[in-house]
Design a protein around this motif. Structure first.
Motif, PDB file in Angstrom:
ATOM      1  N   UNK A  70       2.074   9.424  -6.418  1.00 13.83           N
ATOM      2  CA  UNK A  70       2.099   8.643  -7.657  1.00 13.83           C
ATOM      3  C   UNK A  70       0.765   8.675  -8.386  1.00 13.83           C
ATOM      4  N   UNK A  71      -0.316   8.943  -7.655  1.00 17.77           N
ATOM      5  CA  UNK A  71      -1.630   8.984  -8.282  1.00 17.77           C
ATOM      6  C   UNK A  71      -1.990  10.379  -8.805  1.00 17.77           C
ATOM      7  N   UNK A  72      -1.193  11.371  -8.450  1.00 17.57           N
ATOM      8  CA  UNK A  72      -1.636  12.751  -8.629  1.00 17.57           C
ATOM      9  C   UNK A  72      -0.803  13.591  -9.582  1.00 17.57           C
ATOM     10  N   UNK A 125      -4.201  -1.041  10.930  1.00 15.10           N
ATOM     11  CA  UNK A 125      -2.883  -0.600  10.473  1.00 15.10           C
ATOM     12  C   UNK A 125      -2.973   0.268   9.225  1.00 15.10           C
ATOM     13  N   UNK A 126      -3.900  -0.042   8.343  1.00 13.02           N
ATOM     14  CA  UNK A 126      -4.094   0.798   7.159  1.00 13.02           C
ATOM     15  C   UNK A 126      -4.541   2.194   7.570  1.00 13.02           C
ATOM     16  N   UNK A 171       0.859  -1.190   0.000  1.00 13.90           N
ATOM     17  CA  UNK A 171       0.000   0.000   0.000  1.00 13.90           C
ATOM     18  C   UNK A 171       0.894   1.239   0.000  1.00 13.90           C
ATOM     19  N   UNK A 172       0.673   2.207  -0.888  1.00 11.08           N
ATOM     20  CA  UNK A 172       1.558   3.380  -0.976  1.00 11.08           C
ATOM     21  C   UNK A 172       1.632   4.159   0.336  1.00 11.08           C
ATOM     22  N   UNK A 203      -6.968   6.903  -4.940  1.00 18.41           N
ATOM     23  CA  UNK A 203      -5.968   5.965  -5.433  1.00 18.41           C
ATOM     24  C   UNK A 203      -5.436   5.063  -4.340  1.00 18.41           C
ATOM     25  N   UNK A 204      -5.116   5.655  -3.186  1.00 16.19           N
ATOM     26  CA  UNK A 204      -4.580   4.853  -2.095  1.00 16.19           C
ATOM     27  C   UNK A 204      -5.635   3.926  -1.496  1.00 16.19           C
ATOM     28  N   UNK A 205      -6.872   4.392  -1.409  1.00 13.06           N
ATOM     29  CA  UNK A 205      -7.928   3.523  -0.894  1.00 13.06           C
ATOM     30  C   UNK A 205      -8.202   2.370  -1.843  1.00 13.06           C
TER      31      UNK A 205
END
Length: 361
Positions: free
Chosen positions: A134-136, A212-213, A128-129, A166-168
């Motif tokens: 990276x998404x933006x 943890x996420x 997970x980033x 993106x991260x979700x």
């Protein structure tokens, strides 16, 4: 319905499989137990030893329990240098496990927890980033390339939205993948369990992964606008600068730049001022002048909690708030005689930085 609830309660409070969750929490608890579940080489060797004992046909079940119990506690107690904080933490973990492991089933649950919950969750979370840039970056660049510097507010807003989504999505991919693997692994187990006990294992993984996420999300949220500020400085070729020497206020400033007159301006980038406004209020005008700081600029994307009191108190301390041009809060404050000098539209941000640095963009 009451019977179903009773079955669930029996598993949560009485079944050995209840500890699929609690063992995972113990192994990953940093503050209390040292998070030895993140020491993967050690924990793999430990469960390998336990599995070898469980597979030894020469031992009775009572003997297997005694040997596994002693080996588990001994390995945990010896995994840190004596007298250190880590040793005290692992000692507490050994005591906690000693209180929970009373049967061979408890040893089996511990092994399965490590194999099927702790290690897969570690691997999934690594994928997970840790930041959303990276998404933006490409989309934000396209917005500025096409729409120009006055639409920097849109670039910031889209950056925030794309990063979160993106991260979700990355989290969803990982948890779905690992959840599916876990179900297949449980189906392949020959150990007798009820459906509710299987659900106890599955939900233990989901609950621990989500916990943890969530910690990782908080870290990303704090860095998101700092990333976009760096992107903007790079995109327009602005010069950043280290913070003024010996400046020790509690303000979190993400970017500093020098003006043509030799004074500095700090840019603080956050979604909301809520968590830091009492800190930033400590930087009064005298403190700023002492270190040749002209102003502090705040980039705020969620401004509903930006009260009149906050604006006026901080504004009087040479702190300026850049808000979305379409924000109701900006429209109100920009037309108010007592606050209009403390707010600016995001559409002017780039021109204002360029002016202070004596550049053209």
């Amino acid at each position: 319905m009451n019977n179903d609830l009773q079955v669930v309660n029996d598993v949560v409070y009485n079944s050995p499989w209840r500890n699929a969750y609690w063992f995972a929490r113990m192994l990953l608890n940093t503050d209390q137990y040292g998070a030895i579940g993140k020491k993967e080489k050690f924990i793999l060797a430990l469960v390998g030893k336990l599995e070898s004992i469980l597979d030894c046909n020469a031992l009775s079940n009572d003997e297997k329990l005694a040997v596994c119990h002693d080996a588990l506690l001994k390995e945990i107690r010896n995994c840190a240098r004596p007298g250190t904080k880590a040793a005290f933490a692992t000692g507490d973990l050994a005591v906690a496990l000693d209180n929970e492991i009373k049967s061979l089933d408890d040893i089996i649950v511990f092994v399965i927890t490590v194999r099927y919950i702790v290690l897969p969750a570690n691997a999934a979370l690594r994928r997970v980033p840790s930041d959303d840039a990276i998404f933006c970056r490409e989309t934000a660049q396209s917005i500025l390339d096409t729409l120009g510097k006055t639409q920097v507010g849109k670039a910031i807003s889209v950056w925030d939205t794309l990063g979160v989504h993106g991260c979700l999505d990355a989290e969803r991919t990982e948890i779905l993948h690992e959840f599916t693997k876990l179900r297949h692994n449980l189906d392949a187990l020959s150990i007798k369990r009820s459906e509710v006990e299987d659900n106890a294992i599955l939900t233990a993984f989901v609950q621990e992964f989500e916990r943890r996420a969530g910690q990782k999300r908080k870290s990303r949220a704090g860095n998101s606008l700092e990333d976009v500020a760096t992107f903007l400085f790079n995109y327009y070729g602005f010069d950043s600068h280290p913070k003024p020497d010996h400046f020790q206020t509690d303000i979190e400033v993400d970017k500093w730049f020098k003006c043509t007159d030799g004074w500095s301006i700090g840019i603080s980038c956050k979604r909301t001022l809520r968590e830091r406004w009492k800190q930033v209020s400590s930087a009064d005008s005298n403190a700023l002048s002492r270190y040749k700081i002209k102003q502090i600029w705040h980039l705020i994307t969620y401004d509903r909690d930006l009260s009149d009191d906050k604006l006026t108190m901080l504004g009087q301390q040479r702190q300026i708030f850049y808000l979305s041009d379409t924000s109701e809060r900006y429209k109100y404050a920009s037309q108010h005689v007592g606050m209009k000098d403390y707010v600016r539209p995001l559409s002017q941000l780039i021109d204002n930085i360029a002016k202070e640095q004596g550049k053209k963009v």
